[in-house]
Motif scaffolding. Structure first.
Motif, mmCIF file in Angstrom:
data_model
loop_
_atom_site.group_PDB
_atom_site.id
_atom_site.type_symbol
_atom_site.label_atom_id
_atom_site.label_comp_id
_atom_site.label_asym_id
_atom_site.label_seq_id
_atom_site.Cartn_x
_atom_site.Cartn_y
_atom_site.Cartn_z
ATOM 1 N N PHE A 142 13.215 26.439 77.480
ATOM 2 C CA PHE A 142 13.038 26.844 78.889
ATOM 3 C C PHE A 142 11.974 27.931 78.992
ATOM 4 O O PHE A 142 11.776 28.732 78.068
ATOM 5 N N CYS A 145 12.501 31.742 78.319
ATOM 6 C CA CYS A 145 12.995 32.143 76.992
ATOM 7 C C CYS A 145 12.104 33.271 76.455
ATOM 8 O O CYS A 145 10.889 33.125 76.392
ATOM 9 N N CYS A 149 11.598 30.263 72.149
ATOM 10 C CA CYS A 149 10.818 29.102 72.615
ATOM 11 C C CYS A 149 9.310 29.315 72.445
ATOM 12 O O CYS A 149 8.630 28.424 71.925
HETATM 13 NI NI NI Z 1 14.455 29.211 73.914
#
Ligand code: NI
Length: 281
Positions: A142, A145, A149
């Motif tokens: 997402f 993050c 991420c």
């Molecule tokens: Ni993440």
């Protein structure tokens, strides 16, 4: 091969019939070539004696057609039939083994992936069929993050740069959001600008997101009624999935696997797939 073998045998047989005393040891020791040589030199040194080959076994010699006696013909046929069935059996066994190996490999692979229906960061429909024909790297995350991420997407960018340099433009990196409340397509588009340019961002409503996560065995914690303006974190599994050009799952790489290690695995997977399918992407 069979023919020369049969000839050797039959010459030994002829000899045996004509010289029962001498030839017994030759036959049992199975040294047919020696017998033939002996026979040949015999003919040379005693050219006047062929008429004397009229032996006491009442013309059994005459029943011989060329070098084939009924016995040698029977052996020849028996050996031939035996070899035919042996090779047939071997071939079937080999095919069966190969099939078993292929099946066990399929069986050993977790059932990851499958049909889904999402929308790209450009607003176009995207299904599992759009993964076909390329090697895809699929990641779930997402945009909000804080660190994991971005680090994983950076890693994917490194892998893609190295792999594209080596194999050409045969890769499709995919980012699937697990935060459908906030990660609308335009937001994903902006987010992906920081990473490899070939990234495709995918978005779906809550149910579609849940469905695709289930297919890929991804866990995510976003509640169905999340506030689009809320400031929350999403807990989610962190894997980069490698899918082959047939859309089949190959391997999942966790956080601990380095970009170099994944690049090497990708190289191996491509080589193996090309050998197995006889195709190139
Ligand atoms: Ni993440």
């Amino acid at each position: 091969m069979f023919l020369s073998l049969a000839r050797r045998r039959s010459s030994a047989l002829c000899f045996r019939q004509s010289n029962p005393i001498l030839n017994r040891s030759l036959w049992t020791s199975n040294k047919a070539p020696v017998a033939s040589r002996f026979q040949a030199s015999n003919r040379k040194t005693l050219p006047e004696q062929p008429q004397r080959r009229n032996y006491s076994d009442n013309g059994r010699e005459r029943s011989t057609v060329g070098v084939f006696t009924p016995t040698s013909a029977a052996i020849f046929i028996a050996v031939g039939v035996g070899l035919f069935y042996y090779f047939k059996y071997e071939k079937e066994r080999l095919l069966e083994e190969r099939e078993k190996e292929r099946a066990s490999r399929q069986y050993g692979r977790p059932n990851v992936g499958g049909p889904f229906s999402l929308t790209t960061h450009e607003g176009k429909p995207f299904t599992e069929k759009d993964l076909l024909g390329k090697w895809s790297l699929v990641y779930f995350g997402f945009a909000n993050c804080p660190d994991i991420c971005p680090a994983e997407l950076d890693k994917m960018t490194t892998i893609l740069n190295a792999s594209q340099k080596e194999h050409g433009d045969i890769f499709l990196p995919v980012f699937i959001t697990v935060d459908p409340a906030r990660d609308l397509p335009h937001r994903i588009a902006r987010y992906l600008e920081d990473f490899h340019p070939s990234f495709v961002g995918l978005y779906g409503d809550y149910d579609a997101t849940k469905a695709v996560c289930k297919k890929y065995r991804v866990y995510f914690s976003t509640p169905p009624n999340a506030d689009p303006n809320g400031d929350y974190l999403v807990d989610h599994s962190i894997f980069v999935y490698l899918m082959d050009p047939n859309g089949q799952f190959v391997e999942a790489f966790g956080q601990a696997t380095s970009a170099e290690e994944v690049t090497e695995k990708v190289r191996e997977a491509i080589k193996e797939w090309e050998q197995e399918t006889g195709r190139k992407v």
